[in-house]
Structure formats: structure tokens, C-alpha cells
Motif scaffolding. Structure first.
Motif, PDB file in Angstrom:
ATOM      1  N   TYR A  56      48.992  60.495  54.492  1.00  8.87           N
ATOM      2  CA  TYR A  56      49.063  59.228  54.078  1.00  8.87           C
ATOM      3  C   TYR A  56      49.611  59.115  52.712  1.00  8.87           C
ATOM      4  N   PHE A  86      48.278  53.703  64.292  1.00  6.13           N
ATOM      5  CA  PHE A  86      48.578  52.656  63.630  1.00  6.13           C
ATOM      6  C   PHE A  86      49.775  52.879  62.374  1.00  6.13           C
ATOM      7  N   LEU A  87      49.575  54.213  61.926  1.00  8.25           N
ATOM      8  CA  LEU A  87      50.595  54.432  60.885  1.00  8.25           C
ATOM      9  C   LEU A  87      52.046  54.462  61.371  1.00  8.25           C
ATOM     10  N   ALA A  97      53.214  52.746  63.982  1.00  7.91           N
ATOM     11  CA  ALA A  97      53.572  51.537  64.253  1.00  7.91           C
ATOM     12  C   ALA A  97      54.064  50.539  62.998  1.00  7.91           C
ATOM     13  N   ASP A  98      53.175  51.015  62.055  1.00  4.43           N
ATOM     14  CA  ASP A  98      53.727  50.273  60.485  1.00  4.43           C
ATOM     15  C   ASP A  98      54.854  50.630  59.927  1.00  4.43           C
ATOM     16  N   ILE A 103      57.376  48.776  61.706  1.00 11.16           N
ATOM     17  CA  ILE A 103      57.912  47.427  61.248  1.00 11.16           C
ATOM     18  C   ILE A 103      58.449  47.252  59.742  1.00 11.16           C
ATOM     19  N   GLN A 104      58.059  48.414  58.970  1.00  6.69           N
ATOM     20  CA  GLN A 104      58.459  48.377  57.613  1.00  6.69           C
ATOM     21  C   GLN A 104      60.021  48.206  57.487  1.00  6.69           C
ATOM     22  N   ALA A 112      56.723  49.246  68.127  1.00  4.75           N
ATOM     23  CA  ALA A 112      55.435  48.913  67.364  1.00  4.75           C
ATOM     24  C   ALA A 112      54.406  48.240  68.216  1.00  4.75           C
ATOM     25  N   PHE A 141      50.535  49.985  69.279  1.00  4.40           N
ATOM     26  CA  PHE A 141      49.413  49.283  69.123  1.00  4.40           C
ATOM     27  C   PHE A 141      48.727  49.172  70.460  1.00  4.40           C
ATOM     28  N   ARG A 178      47.174  43.246  66.362  1.00  2.00           N
ATOM     29  CA  ARG A 178      48.549  43.661  65.716  1.00  2.00           C
ATOM     30  C   ARG A 178      49.644  43.620  66.710  1.00  2.00           C
ATOM     31  N   ALA A 203      53.070  41.568  66.773  1.00  3.70           N
ATOM     32  CA  ALA A 203      54.475  42.061  66.729  1.00  3.70           C
ATOM     33  C   ALA A 203      55.198  41.579  67.837  1.00  3.70           C
TER      34      ALA A 203
END
Length: 243
Positions: A71, A103-104, A106-107, A110-111, A128, A132, A152, A156
Motif C-alpha cells: 500500500y 480490490f487494490l 481492480a482500483d 480503474i485509475q 476491474a 471485483f 463496485r 464498473a
């Protein structure tokens, strides 16, 4: 001569004790090995359980440290360094860390989505959503995390789903008093509007607008969306009334 009563009772006790010893000896001869095996086996199982609990605690500590490091790397923009350990965490034997790592992942997909590249955006959102979905369908993961993953996932792939499928999927979460009413209800209301079912949309939007535990931004959007279809969803808030 008759045997005195005291001697008779003593004799009977001696015979009874001898009989008990003989029965115990016969029982031991017959079942002793199995008893020893059962005791040894029980101790082995207990030892195994204690060892496994200790191992899981140690593993949880290691996964916690690894997750914190990953993280921190992502916050610092070190995505390349975080990629390999993040992938390992996403395959962790500990459900919570497996979910958080997924989750990370997938995020990250999306970023930095660029609306000027619709095909790339669609592909990243699809990837993503698949991440999820892994969490949402993993029964070993705690229900709150699975429900969050479902929301989520739906967000998406919202533009790619038939409205009725969105409504059916989120129906268990878009309920009065539910912790996910805000997000699930908003998407469900939008799906109802796509189907020109304004009454159902208004009903959900009013629940959101009146929900005291729902974030104010979601409540404001519910009021605005309700207003766009000719419905004033008043918010019952002692401190402020959103119109």
C-alpha cells in the motif's frame, strides 16, 4: 459354626474387588492398545490444531506487513515494485488479505481512465469488474466485503449491463436501513429510470434522501435526480434541508 456377619461382609468386599480387578485387566488386555492409540491420536490432533492456529497467526502477521508495504508503495507511485507482492497477496490463503489485494488490483485498473480512449477504458473497466467479481463470489470472504465488491463490480460495468440485471443484482442491498442503500439504491434508481419506471425510481431516491446514515453527497444527488423527474425528495435533517 456360622460365619460372623463382619467376616462375611469383608469376604464379599474382597471378592468384589478381585472381580473388578479381573474385569479391569481383561478390559485393558482387550482395549488397552486402542485407548493408548486414541489418547495419542487426540494429543496429536490437539497439537496439530494449536500449531495451525499459531501458523495462521504468524501468516496473518506476515500478510499484514506485506500489505502495508504494498500500500505504501502504491501511495508513493511505485506501481512496478508493488505489482509482484500484490499478485501474491491476491492469492493469499487468508481471505481478508486476498480480498483487499484484489480490490487494490481492480482500483489500479480503474485509475487514470481516459475518456478520449473509449476502447481502452471499456477494457479496463471490464477487467476491474472481473476482479471485483472474484471477491463478490468468494464465499470464504466476509459478507460485508463481498457486498462491497458486488457494488463496485456493478458500478464498473454499469454501462454494459441491462437495467433489469442491475435491479435484480442489487435488490437485496437497496433496502431501507441497509448499509448499502446509498450506492445500491442510486444505481437501481438509475436503472429504473432507463426502463421508464419512474415510480420505483422515486421510491428509492426518497429512501436515500431521507437516510440519516447515508453520506450527504449521496443524499444530495438523490434529491437532484428526483427533482429531474419532477419529484421533490425532501431530506429530513435537523441541521439542514436539501432541496
Amino acid at each position: 459354626m456360622a460365619v460372623p456377619p463382619q467376616t462375611n461382609e469383608a469376604f464379599l468386599r474382597e471378592v468384589d474387588e478381585e472381580l473388578r480387578r479381573e474385569q479391569a485387566l481383561n478390559f485393558w488386555r482387550r482395549y488397552g492398545r486402542w485407548l493408548v492409540a486414541a489418547v495419542v491420536g487426540g494429543l496429536a490432533v490437539l497439537g496439530g490444531v494449536l500449531y495451525w492456529q499459531s501458523h495462521l497467526e504468524q501468516l496473518a502477521g506476515e500478510e499484514s506487513e506485506k500489505y502495508s508495504k504494498v500500500y505504501d508503495q502504491l501511495v508513493a507511485g511505485q506501481k512496478a515494485q508493488a505489482e509482484a507482492p500484490l499478485k501474491e497477496l491476491a492469492a493469499s490463503n487468508i481471505p481478508a488479505y486476498r480480498a483487499l489485494a484484489t480490490f487494490l488490483q481492480a482500483d489500479l485498473l480503474i485509475q487514470n481512465i481516459d475518456e478520449k480512449q473509449p476502447e481502452r477504458t471499456r477494457a479496463r473497466l471490464k477487467a476491474a469488474a472481473a476482479k471485483f467479481a472474484l471477491v463478490a463470489n468468494d464465499q470464504s470472504i466476509a459478507e460485508p466485503l463481498r457486498n462491497l465488491a458486488l457494488i463496485r463490480q456493478t458500478s464498473a460495468e454499469f454501462d454494459e449491463l441491462p437495467p433489469q440485471k442491475i435491479i435484480d443484482r442489487l435488490k437485496p442491498l437497496a433496502v431501507k436501513g441497509g448499509p448499502w442503500l446509498g450506492s445500491a439504491g442510486e444505481m437501481s434508481a438509475a436503472a429504473y429510470l432507463q426502463l421508464h419506471r419512474n415510480a420505483e425510481a422515486r421510491s428509492l431516491l426518497k429512501l436515500i434522501a431521507d437516510g440519516q446514515d447515508i453520506p450527504e453527497t449521496l443524499r444530495q444527488r438523490a434529491v437532484q435526480l428526483a427533482g429531474s423527474i419532477g419529484e421533490d425528495a425532501a431530506v429530513n435533517d435537523k441541521e439542514s434541508t436539501l432541496r
